[in-house]
Structure formats: structure tokens, C-alpha cells
Design a protein around this motif. Structure first.
Motif: not given
Ligand SMILES: O=P(O)(O)OC[C@H]1O[C@](O)(CO)[C@@H](O)[C@H]1O
Length: 308
Positions: A1-7, A120-126, A128-136, A152-156
Motif C-alpha cells: 500500500m502507498i500512503l499519501t498525506v494531504t494536510l 498523528l495517531r492515524t498516520y502512525e497506524e497507516l 506501519a502498513g505502508a510500502d512508501a509514503v508521500a507528504l504533499c 518524515v521522522r515517523i516514517a523513517r
């Protein structure tokens, strides 16, 4: 799964007018509404390429309901977090006489610290199951400028590759958190580093912390500085059209190819073919699938040797 973040998600409204005249009154010929914000565009393209994409970020109010309604039938899965404020609209005005587009972006809803904590709680859960994350994209009011650095630090720390596509101070701070990839355009790179030479500026961005930099150079394609080499990738010929969302399609190309284990030249070819096919599509943010298939084998990817 690829996660994209759009704040700062957006309902993207496009008006088409015969000719846009400053201070004039206009009859709008055509109106389209699409679920937008950069990460949503990226996820839609990922979905069209057959990837499982999940979108998260903030959504709220009546505009947020419209956005969610338009997103529901599309492939990306909706993991957006509700806020009390109203999701913004962006307005793209396309001038038929010139083909040019004028963009007006609202600031977005005020987000509280409790809403950020819930995200942040939702992001941390997602993650954990992602192959890659895009912050946009841009940050809505109330979100601190170091927000992307935090994400970025949480993903890393979860060992998930993370791509950052934003601008200004959030980009500067996000780069210092050492993302795997940033995708600024030439203007954003110049603002970040003070250099108008994309090669020099991208090198500077790498020294500041980005592992790889793919600079989008508009109709000329991209310049990539990576741990594996430096490349220029360009379409067979420059095209005219609506560039809205072309950068988002490039991000989708880079991420999908990364997730498929392709090497840098193949990632760059896909990014350039997709962004060019987006410029050629009549609706902002969509890509022309036939043009993409034709362009992909014709994109040139060459090792870049700077002129002395
Ligand atoms: O978050 P911003 O930087 O304001 O950009 C948002 C806008 O950019 C676009 O994604 C095009 O790249 C539009 O869909 C629009 O929503």
C-alpha cells in the motif's frame, strides 16, 4: 500500500472562460469539481496505475462532505481525519484563448492541536502498513511549520521510504529530517537554496539532508541527483496544455516505480511520461492514458555531466 498525506485537502474547482481579462466580468463556460490537494492527485494516479493507495490528511465541513462524496467511487481508500473547520476550495481559471491557467488557492481550515494529535495517531497506524509514503502540499492554518519534519521522522523510524513535496519553510525543515526523496520545482529549489542553477541547488538540498532530489523543470523534464547517479530525463518534445497536477503525476510515477522495485532511470522515465500526459489531458489533474503509453518508451534518460 502507498500512503499519501494531504494536510490541506481541497475541492479543486476549474472554470473555463473564453478569455480572462483582469477587472472584467466573465461568463463561465464550463465548471468542474474534483477532490484535490496534491496527495489526493498523487493517489488518484497511483490508483489508475493499479496500485493500492490510501489518502489521509484533514477534511471538514460542507466542502469536505462534497470532497468525500467525489472521492468515494475512486480507487484511493479514504482515511481522512475529520476537523471542525471547512475544507478549502482552489479555483483554476482556464483561458480558452491562450490555453493558460490562473490558480487561486484558499488558505484552508484552522486545525487545532487536538485535531493534529488525532491525525498523528492515524498516520502512525497507516505508516506501519505502508510500502512508501508521500507528504504533499501546503499546511493549513494552525499546523506548525515543522509538521512535515515530524512526519518524515515517523516514517523513517518505521523504515518506510518517504517522499516530501512541499515548499518554503515546511520544505526546509522537512529536508533537515532526511527524507528519502524531495521533488521541488526549479522555483522552490531557488527559494530554498538561493541558487537559480538547478544542479547546484539540488546538490545543496542533498547536503541539507535529502537522500535524493528530483527537480521538476517544467516542459524540459526533470533533473535527478541520487545516491546512484545524476540524470536528466526529458519528454520527446515539449507539449502545451494545462500543467495543473503535472508535478503530482510525477510524484505518482516515482513512487509507483519505487514500489515496483524499478531503478532510477525507469522511475524518472515514468515520472516524465506521466507528468507530460497530465499536461495533455483536457481536465486539470487527470492524465491521458493513451499519451502516457506512447510517451513512456520515448522519454530520454541520460546521465548528466555538467558543462564545465
Ligand atoms: O497545497 P497547495 O500547495 O496549495 O496545492 C494544492 C493545489 O495543487 C494542486 O494539487 C495541483 O498540484 C491542486 O489540485 C490544488 O489542490
Amino acid at each position: 500500500m502507498i500512503l499519501t498525506v494531504t494536510l490541506n485537502t481541497a475541492l479543486d474547482v476549474t472554470y473555463t472562460v473564453d478569455a480572462l481579462v483582469p477587472h472584467g466580468s466573465h461568463r463561465v463556460g464550463e465548471v468542474t469539481e474534483r477532490p484535490g490537494g496534491k496527495g489526493l492527485n498523487v493517489a488518484r494516479v497511483l490508483g489508475a496505475l493499479g496500485h493500492d493507495a490510501v489518502v489521509t490528511g484533514f477534511v471538514g465541513g460542507a466542502t469536505g462532505d462534497v470532497l468525500r462524496g467525489l472521492l468515494a467511487p475512486l480507487p484511493p481508500r479514504d482515511a481522512l481525519v475529520e476537523v471542525a473547520g471547512n475544507t478549502r476550495r482552489t479555483l483554476a481559471i482556464t483561458d480558452r484563448s491562450t490555453g493558460d491557467t490562473t490558480q487561486l488557492n484558499e488558505p484552508g481550515p484552522q486545525v487545532s492541536s487536538a485535531e493534529w494529535a488525532a491525525f498523528l495517531r492515524t498516520y502512525e497506524e497507516l505508516v506501519a502498513g505502508a510500502d512508501a509514503v508521500a507528504l504533499c502540499g501546503s499546511l493549513p492554518p494552525g499546523i506548525h511549520v515543522g509538521a512535515y519534519a515530524e512526519l518524515v521522522r515517523i516514517a523513517r523510524s518505521a523504515a518506510v521510504p518517504v517522499l516530501l513535496d512541499t515548499s518554503g519553510e515546511p520544505l526546509r525543515r522537512g529536508i533537515a529530517a532526511r527524507p528519502d526523496l524531495v521533488k521541488p520545482n526549479a522555483e522552490e529549489l531557488a527559494r530554498l537554496t538561493g541558487s537559480r542553477d538547478p544542479l547546484r541547488a539540488a546538490g545543496d538540498a542533498r547536503r541539507r539532508g535529502a537522500h535524493a532530489v528530483v527537480a521538476s523543470l517544467g516542459p524540459e523534464g526533470v533533473l535527478a541527483l541520487t545516491p546512484d547517479g545524476v540524470w536528466r530525463a526529458a519528454p520527446p518534445a515539449p507539449v502545451r496544455g494545462n500543467p495543473t497536477g503535472a508535478g503530482d503525476s510525477a510524484v505518482a510515477g516515482l513512487l509507483s516505480a519505487l514500489a515496483e522495485g524499478l531503478d532510477w532511470p525507469e522511475r524518472l522515465a515514468r515520472a516524465v511520461a506521466l507528468s507530460t500526459a497530465t499536461v495533455l489531458a483536457p481536465t486539470a489533474g487527470e492524465f491521458d492514458a493513451t499519451a502516457y503509453a506512447e510517451l513512456l518508451p520515448r522519454v530520454t534518460v541520460e546521465p548528466h555531466t555538467p558543462t564545465p
